[in-house]
Scaffold this active site. Structure first.
Site, PDB file in Angstrom:
ATOM      1  N   GLY A  29       0.798  -1.214   0.000  1.00 61.02           N
ATOM      2  CA  GLY A  29       0.000   0.000   0.000  1.00 61.02           C
ATOM      3  C   GLY A  29       0.828   1.260   0.000  1.00 61.02           C
ATOM      4  N   GLU A  77       6.614 -10.248   1.494  1.00 58.18           N
ATOM      5  CA  GLU A  77       5.716 -10.811   0.483  1.00 58.18           C
ATOM      6  C   GLU A  77       5.918 -10.194  -0.884  1.00 58.18           C
ATOM      7  OE1 GLU A  77       1.681 -11.757   3.036  1.00 58.18           O
ATOM      8  OE2 GLU A  77       1.935  -9.795   2.114  1.00 58.18           O
ATOM      9  N   GLY A 121      -1.093 -11.834   4.466  1.00 60.98           N
ATOM     10  CA  GLY A 121       0.032 -12.442   5.162  1.00 60.98           C
ATOM     11  C   GLY A 121       0.443 -11.697   6.405  1.00 60.98           C
TER      12      GLY A 121
END
Length: 506
Positions: free
Chosen positions: A269, A292, A386
């Site tokens: 983000g 990730e 995650g």
């Protein structure tokens, strides 16, 4: 394209997306590639959606159960949801059409930790996997698959599926070959420790080996990933990034961190990307990431020589940076490793490496519980993703957020979260534009002052008033460990649902 499909047997399986979609039937469990808008199949989902529309027009049933790595894109989740082709979806999504179908009850949604779904599929928790649809950048002479811009759960889906459909995407750079590190976790009871002690350790192959006989179709594409641009840094994001750096500096001063020993995990983000931008001008060098996704901010850190290694399962880049990665993938492959998400998010490795984890949230309460998924308790946004893999197992788990949303109608700090994804035991630090609350070593009542201090000033008096009322009730009942006034604990949410704002009404 011929050099992208080097295996003679699989060249004979080339067909159109519409032809390949005939192998996907009503009720099938379908595992597809894709993670945060990278590496998802580009044309099969539309062809499957058209099959669904045709069946529905005839009064026939046609819905599938869709499994991915994480979120995909409008031309995957979006088109399938719009066609009412999804009966079940897991483990993470971010598509607005699909979100609506989940919340109106059309689609069942199971919100799983990303490190666990591949294991669940391998262990047969969902039953038989009918089809795997995976995007690759190349098929080798041996029939091995070279992953494109994400790895995700591809290995588990390819191993478990009865049928395999491969999309070979010419838009994806051939120089991505060599970036992946494919390692399979043995099934029980034969599991061994994952031999990763540094983020850059390579422990597997650069390709995914498959049973070539299971391949029923190969489809050629030349379609770019869904790459949304990051928003320009606003003042709030800059302040949050500055407060995060202040926290890191405090860790250095306390002797728990060194300027050349920072190993990071970062959620997806604009705000996490802003934090990485803030690191460019910091004292931190030799930064490593075990995370990730690779975002723009990490690419900037690599280009500046500040980040020396980044391990992830996928890219999540703006269009400009995606083009840059495609053009210079061979150079970035020296600093980037893409792994299956069972490995990138594995609790064992996360705990061993000592990560400082940084994720976003919807809301946190005055005791440190965090809601990452459901607005007002039951309206699903995207999913837990995650974040819990890293939060529970990191050296330090931090959450970053603006203090308010919707022009001040929503406070990120509330008396009691309406849904719990991360419990107070797992949340160590919360950071807003008003500072950071270090919750380590504190009992619940000791956390309250620190958390309210980083709430938006407009909401602090209301939070303090709630806590005072809860404290008085707890003294009477001798329940002082975690004081709550259950009659008003969700009053912020009730006001928002009734009046459209969490602020008390005059």
């Amino acid at each position: 394209m011929s050099d992208r499909i080097a295996n003679a047997k699989l060249r004979g399986k080339v067909m159109t997306a519409d032809e390949a979609a005939q192998f996907v039937n009503h009720g099938d469990k379908v595992g597809v590639s894709g993670f945060t808008g990278a590496g998802y199949p580009k044309v099969l989902p539309t062809a499957i959606a058209e099959r669904a529309k045709e069946a529905h027009a005839k009064g026939e049933e046609y819905m599938i159960d869709l499994f991915t790595g994480a979120s995909t894109a409008p031309e995957c989740d979006g088109v399938l949801a719009e066609a009412d082709a999804l009966r079940f979806r897991t483990p993470y999504q971010s598509d607005p059409i699909l979100r609506g179908k989940i919340n109106d009850g059309t689609t069942y949604y199971a919100d799983y930790h990303l490190s666990e779904l591949g294991m669940y599929v391998s262990q047969g928790f969902f039953g038989n996997m009918d089809v795997a649809i995976v995007e690759v950048t190349r098929i080798t002479e041996e029939g091995h698959l070279v992953p494109s811009s994400s790895v995700g759960n591809n290995v588990e889906y390819l191993d478990a599926a009865d049928k395999i459909i491969i999309e070979v995407n010419e838009w994806q750079s051939e120089n991505l070959e060599g970036m992946a590190d494919i390692y399979r976790i043995e099934p029980l009871p034969n599991r061994q420790p994952i031999p990763i002690t540094k983020p850059g350790d390579r422990i597997g192959t650069t390709y995914i080996d498959i049973d070539v006989d299971k391949v029923v179709a190969v489809v050629k594409t030349n379609n770019e990933d869904r790459n949304a641009p990051f928003k320009p840094l606003d003042e709030t994001s800059k302040q949050i990034a500055g407060n995060f750096l202040d926290f890191l500096e405090a860790e250095v001063a306390a002797g728990r961190l060194a300027y050349d020993k920072y190993i990071m995990q970062s959620g997806v983000g604009n705000v996490p990307n802003a934090v990485m931008s803030g690191l460019l001008d910091s004292k931190f060098e030799n930064i490593k990431a075990y995370t990730e996704v690779i975002q723009d901010g990490m690419v900037d850190l690599i280009d500046a020589g500040k980040m020396t290694m980044a391990s992830a399962t996928s890219f999540s880049l703006s269009p400009e940076y995606a083009e840059k990665m495609n053009a210079e993938a061979d150079r970035y492959a020296k600093s980037i490793v893409l792994r299956p998400q069972q490995i990138s998010n594995h609790p064992e490795v996360v705990r061993r490496l000592g990560l400082i984890a940084t994720n976003g949230l919807i809301e946190a309460d005055i005791y440190g519980n965090v809601n990452s998924t459901n607005v007002t308790g039951s309206r699903m946004m995207n999913g837990v993703g995650g974040s819990a893999d890293f939060t529970r197992n990191g050296f330090i788990s931090s959450f970053i957020t603006p203090s308010q949303a919707k022009n001040g109608d929503i406070s990120a700090i509330v008396p009691f979260v309406s849904h719990v994804d991360h419990t107070e035991q797992d949340v160590k630090v919360i950071i807003t534009e008003y500072g950071y609350a270090d919750l380590r070593g504190l009992a619940p009542r000791q956390r309250v002052e620190k958390i309210i201090a980083i709430a938006h000033p407009d909401y602090r008096p209301v939070l303090e008033e709630y806590y005072s009322r809860a404290l008085e009730a707890a003294k009477k009942n001798k329940t002082l460990q975690t004081p709550h006034d259950l009659e008003t604990a969700l009053s912020f949410h009730q006001r928002f649902m009734t009046h459209g704002s969490m602020m008390p009404q005059d």
